[in-house]
Design a protein around this motif. Structure first.
Motif, PDB file in Angstrom:
ATOM      1  N   ASP A 103       0.856  -1.188   0.000  1.00 34.31           N
ATOM      2  CA  ASP A 103       0.000   0.000   0.000  1.00 34.31           C
ATOM      3  C   ASP A 103       0.896   1.244   0.000  1.00 34.31           C
ATOM      4  N   LEU A 104       1.466   1.538  -1.167  1.00 32.51           N
ATOM      5  CA  LEU A 104       2.379   2.676  -1.282  1.00 32.51           C
ATOM      6  C   LEU A 104       1.594   3.956  -1.522  1.00 32.51           C
ATOM      7  N   PRO A 105       2.079   5.086  -0.982  1.00 36.82           N
ATOM      8  CA  PRO A 105       1.379   6.349  -1.203  1.00 36.82           C
ATOM      9  C   PRO A 105       1.523   6.797  -2.660  1.00 36.82           C
ATOM     10  N   ASP A 106       0.505   7.514  -3.148  1.00 35.69           N
ATOM     11  CA  ASP A 106       0.543   8.051  -4.507  1.00 35.69           C
ATOM     12  C   ASP A 106       1.438   9.277  -4.520  1.00 35.69           C
ATOM     13  N   THR A 107       2.463   9.261  -5.351  1.00 32.23           N
ATOM     14  CA  THR A 107       3.405  10.384  -5.405  1.00 32.23           C
ATOM     15  C   THR A 107       3.325  11.130  -6.733  1.00 32.23           C
ATOM     16  N   THR A 108       2.242  10.888  -7.499  1.00 26.11           N
ATOM     17  CA  THR A 108       2.136  11.504  -8.816  1.00 26.11           C
ATOM     18  C   THR A 108       1.588  12.919  -8.775  1.00 26.11           C
TER      19      THR A 108
END
Length: 152
Positions: free
Chosen positions: A146-151
């Motif tokens: 569950d990686l954070p969205d960095t876009t």
């Protein structure tokens, strides 16, 4: 999420298989390595593609990339032919270290811990009887975290 939730079936090899077979499977399936099993389908080791390369690329070229540059392209493309008479066993250390495997109910943190500790691009997932039930690659593990969205 447990290991069994993201494990997939992958082809395997045995210690006696030609390493050229292993390389072909890795290339065809775009795998970073393969699980080495015994006759009863118990995982014995992981054969990372990088280990195969370490075995066939001469140490002098590994230490000095400039030296590798001196070999003409036609001959440089043939280095893999050194594998012709070698087996999977030849690519592994004489005494493989700890098995790169987790139980089917392992958490993703446990899977990541084994991969990190063993420097392995994949982990075998085993059933309670010790037989291989699947495999988790590093890319599959990363996709399921569950990686954070960095876009943005």
């Amino acid at each position: 999420m447990q290991a069994s939730d993201i494990a997939v079936e992958v082809p395997t090899v045995t210690l006696d298989d030609p390493v050229t077979r292993a390389v072909k499977i890795m290339a065809d399936r775009q795998l970073p390595g393969l699980i080495v099993v015994d006759r009863a389908s118990h995982p014995r080791a992981v054969l990372p593609g990088s280990q195969v390369l370490r075995m066939i690329v001469a140490q002098t070229y590994q230490r000095d990339p400039a030296l590798a540059r001196t070999i003409d392209e036609a001959h440089a493309d043939l280095f893999w032919q050194e594998l012709e008479h070698r087996t999977v066993s030849d690519c592994l250390p004489p005494q493989p270290s700890k098995k790169v495997a987790v139980q089917a109910d392992a958490t993703l943190l446990e899977v990541a811990g084994v991969m990190a500790r063993m420097h392995s691009p994949l982990v075998a997932v085993v059933a309670p009887d010790g037989r291989l039930s699947g495999c988790i690659t590093l890319s599959a593990l990363l996709i399921h975290l569950d990686l954070p969205d960095t876009t943005g």
